[in-house]
Design a protein around this motif. Structure first.
Motif, short mmCIF file in Angstrom:
data_model
loop_
_atom_site.label_atom_id
_atom_site.label_comp_id
_atom_site.label_asym_id
_atom_site.label_seq_id
_atom_site.Cartn_x
_atom_site.Cartn_y
_atom_site.Cartn_z
N TYR A 40 1.37 5.66 0.23
CA TYR A 40 0.69 6.51 0.69
C TYR A 40 1.53 7.88 -0.05
CZ TYR A 40 -1.64 3.80 4.03
OH TYR A 40 -2.46 2.63 4.62
N ASP A 97 -10.01 -0.51 -4.95
CA ASP A 97 -10.97 0.67 -4.86
C ASP A 97 -11.54 0.95 -6.31
OD1 ASP A 97 -10.34 1.22 -2.29
OD2 ASP A 97 -8.27 2.21 -2.92
N THR A 111 -6.01 1.83 -4.92
CA THR A 111 -5.66 0.39 -5.19
C THR A 111 -6.38 -0.18 -6.14
OG1 THR A 111 -6.95 -0.45 -3.56
CG2 THR A 111 -4.39 0.09 -2.93
N MET A 135 0.54 -1.12 0.05
CA MET A 135 0.16 -0.04 -0.03
C MET A 135 1.01 1.22 0.13
SD MET A 135 -3.23 0.70 0.57
CE MET A 135 -4.13 2.23 0.91
N ASP A 137 -0.13 -0.08 6.45
CA ASP A 137 -1.42 0.26 6.86
C ASP A 137 -1.34 1.87 7.28
OD1 ASP A 137 -0.95 0.58 9.56
OD2 ASP A 137 -1.54 -1.97 9.49
N LEU A 138 -2.52 2.35 7.67
CA LEU A 138 -2.61 3.90 7.85
C LEU A 138 -1.71 4.19 9.26
CD1 LEU A 138 -3.64 6.86 7.00
CD2 LEU A 138 -5.59 6.42 8.50
N ASP A 139 -1.97 3.17 10.12
CA ASP A 139 -1.10 3.33 11.31
C ASP A 139 0.36 3.34 11.24
OD1 ASP A 139 -3.31 3.40 12.90
OD2 ASP A 139 -3.04 1.53 13.79
N VAL A 140 0.93 2.67 10.14
CA VAL A 140 2.28 2.76 9.99
C VAL A 140 2.51 4.21 9.34
CG1 VAL A 140 4.27 1.84 8.85
CG2 VAL A 140 2.50 0.36 9.72
N LEU A 183 0.88 6.88 9.30
CA LEU A 183 1.00 8.13 10.32
C LEU A 183 2.12 8.19 11.24
CD1 LEU A 183 -3.00 7.88 11.28
CD2 LEU A 183 -2.07 9.35 9.65
N ARG A 184 2.48 7.01 11.60
CA ARG A 184 3.49 7.26 12.69
C ARG A 184 4.82 7.62 11.63
NH1 ARG A 184 4.29 1.62 14.40
NH2 ARG A 184 2.11 1.93 15.03
N ALA A 231 -7.92 4.16 2.89
CA ALA A 231 -6.56 4.34 3.68
C ALA A 231 -5.89 3.42 4.40
CB ALA A 231 -6.93 5.63 4.53
N ARG A 232 -6.80 2.46 4.28
CA ARG A 232 -6.41 1.13 4.91
C ARG A 232 -6.07 1.33 6.52
NH1 ARG A 232 -2.13 -3.29 2.44
NH2 ARG A 232 -3.56 -3.07 0.69
N PRO A 291 -3.95 8.12 1.06
CA PRO A 291 -3.42 6.64 0.37
C PRO A 291 -3.60 6.86 -1.25
CG PRO A 291 -5.72 6.76 1.04
CD PRO A 291 -5.16 8.05 1.46
#
Lengths: 113, 423
Positions: A3, A111, A108, A1, A82-85, A87-88, B163-164, A105
């Motif tokens: 971003y 989507d 993909t 994924m 994923d988004l958590d990674v 965002l960090r 945004a997964r 993002p």
């Protein structure tokens, strides 16, 4: 994924020496840890040119497509699970370049069904 | 209500989150999980009266919902969702270990309360996906149209997908902050029930407070060691314990000091006190919700307002001020200080809050009360006016209006001379 991490600022002042050093450290980490896809800095929006070739003739306009107080002065494209990674990483990137960072993002295949 | 209807209601209350959570893990899509769960419950409504309630309603619902989800994915698969169909082919009817189901509901909560979503969307998603409330119910709860609420939830689900936003319990490093995000959502739901806003709603919404308590209980089961989870649940229980005494027969809010304490719910108080004692025994530095729960424990321990241990309340607010510098905390501390050091001291300490709290009804209500106790009636009346103006709750506005009007009566006796207001 993938971003897009856009760096947002209200001036096109270049990064200070300290900021540039921190950005270099962050970039090295992105590459070492396998997140890096691409990155770049951009000069101010006054250097932009807009082309509209939807009609019969290509129309060339000086300046950005949208005048705004804040604009994109650089970006990273990263690969993250994923988004958590993402965002960090954006949190650390914002600290490094001392500017706001927007996380978006990429579309993909799932989507675009 | 017939036995079958009761069974359906109970299954909905107990199993909805489990069904949505396990389907979300299995199919990786909130939309599919929500729709299939809703279809399974509709099927139960249709079939259970005729076929009888299955011996294990949860398993029946999960299996039925799973089949509906596969049907939908196969239908969509023909339109090009190849990856999803592949996933289903490899993952048809997987056995779900019991422990993992608990984790699924926790995952669901963390996804719905993700900080990348707007706060209103987090609240709406949590009530829909975890709480099982219907779209019209949620729309009514927040006084927006069903269309608006529907769009809010659809947009949030689309962002989670695009945004997964991950479906998992956050890493240890992120956990405290993310748990606090979940608690904030539950507290928002509770507060809207505790003091509902708007002219077209009941002033106290026990449907919302009950739902918030139910979700907090669930979170407590999932995270039994977390002090703030216990703190929030205790705070909700001790607040809810007073709800029968909070509204007068003529629809006015009743202040803490004037409530019929015999109408308080002893069972909820006992449960709340147990949780507060458990946290005290843990000996860890308490967070915001644990301190607020302790303050409420002091209030609910007093059989009469005059028995309230105000120095304990102020000491707890001092502790809270150290970790939460919000002006609202400072205001509440000042209200407690007035009981020990008198209204003059308290008034002096809230004057500095005027700038940040000028739109907050409780600030003006507190000032009005302090000014009233000091006999400064004209200023008090103006403060009551400001409080009524900014009060969103109808019962609170009614209470404030009565206090203001009493002020007018008690200030002048028959000869037109001011008389002191009663203590």
């Amino acid at each position: 994924m993938q971003y897009l991490l856009s760096v947002i600022n209200d001036s096109d002042d270049e990064a200070t020496q300290d900021e540039q050093a921190a950005i270099d450290v962050f970039n090295d980490r992105l590459q070492t840890d396998g997140y890096w896809v691409f990155a770049g800095g951009l000069p101010g929006p006054s250097t932009a040119t807009v082309i509209d070739n939807r009609g019969d003739d290509a129309i060339v306009t000086d300046g950005p497509f949208l005048e705004s107080k804040e604009f994109i002065v650089g970006f990273w494209i990263i690969e993250a699970a994923d988004l958590d990674v993402a965002l960090r990483l954006a949190t650390d990137g914002s600290k490094a370049c001392n500017r706001k960072v927007e996380v978006r993002p990429f579309l993909t295949e799932a989507d675009t069904k | 209500m017939t036995g079958v209807q009761e069974a359906i209601t109970r299954a909905h209350r107990e199993e909805w989150a489990r069904v949505v959570a396990s389907l979300t893990r299995r199919f990786g899509d909130l939309d599919i999980a929500e729709e299939a769960a809703a279809e399974a419950f509709a099927a139960a409504v249709e079939r259970w009266p005729a076929d009888g309630v299955p011996p294990n309603p949860g398993a029946w619902l999960t299996t039925t919902a799973g089949r509906r989800a596969i049907d939908r994915i196969r239908r969509e698969g023909k339109r090009g969702t190849k990856s999803r169909e592949a996933q289903v082919l490899f993952d048809d009817e997987p056995p779900a270990p019991l422990g993992a189901i608990e984790d699924d509901r926790l995952r669901l909560l963390f996804t719905c309360c993700h900080p990348a979503l707007a706060v209103e969307a987090r609240v709406a998603l949590t009530l829909r996906m975890v709480g099982g409330l219907t779209m019209p119910e949620i729309a009514r709860a927040f006084l927006v149209t069903e269309t608006t609420m529907g769009q809010r939830i659809t947009r949030a689900k689309a962002k989670i997908r695009a945004a997964r936003i991950p479906y998992r319990v956050p890493s240890a490093e992120d956990l405290p902050e993310r748990v606090s995000g979940v608690l904030t959502v539950l507290f928002l739901v509770f507060n809207e029930g505790y003091l509902a806003t708007g002219p077209d709603t009941d002033p106290l919404r026990t449907d919302l407070t009950a739902e918030a308590i139910r979700l907090a209980r669930l979170l407590r089961v999932l995270l039994p060691q977390d002090g703030e989870v216990a703190g929030l649940l205790a705070l909700m229980l001790l607040t809810e314990s007073r709800h029968r005494a909070r509204l007068s027969a003529n629809g006015e809010l009743v202040a803490l000091g004037e409530q019929d304490r015999g109408a308080w719910d002893a069972a909820l108080i006992a449960e709340g006190h147990r949780l507060v004692r458990e946290r005290l025994a843990a000996g860890e530095p308490p967070g915001r919700f644990q301190i607020l729960a302790a303050i409420n424990a002091v209030h609910t321990s007093a059989r009469d307002i005059r028995d309230t241990d105000w120095s304990q309340v102020v000491a707890l607010y001092d502790q809270l001020v150290r970790i939460d510098r919000s002006p609202i905390v400072a205001l509440n501390r000042a209200i407690a200080v007035a009981e020990i050091d008198g209204p003059e001291v308290a008034l002096g300490s809230i004057d500095g809050l005027a700038v940040s709290l000028t739109g907050y009804h409780a600030y003006h209500a507190a000032r009005a009360d302090l000014l009233r106790r000091l006999g400064r009636s004209n200023e008090s009346r103006a403060a009551y006016d400001a409080a009524i103006e900014s009060a969103g709750n109808t019962a609170e506005a009614a209470y404030l209006a009565r206090r203001r009007d009493q002020l007018a009566k008690s200030c002048f006796n028959a000869s037109g001379l001011p008389i002191p207001s009663l203590p």
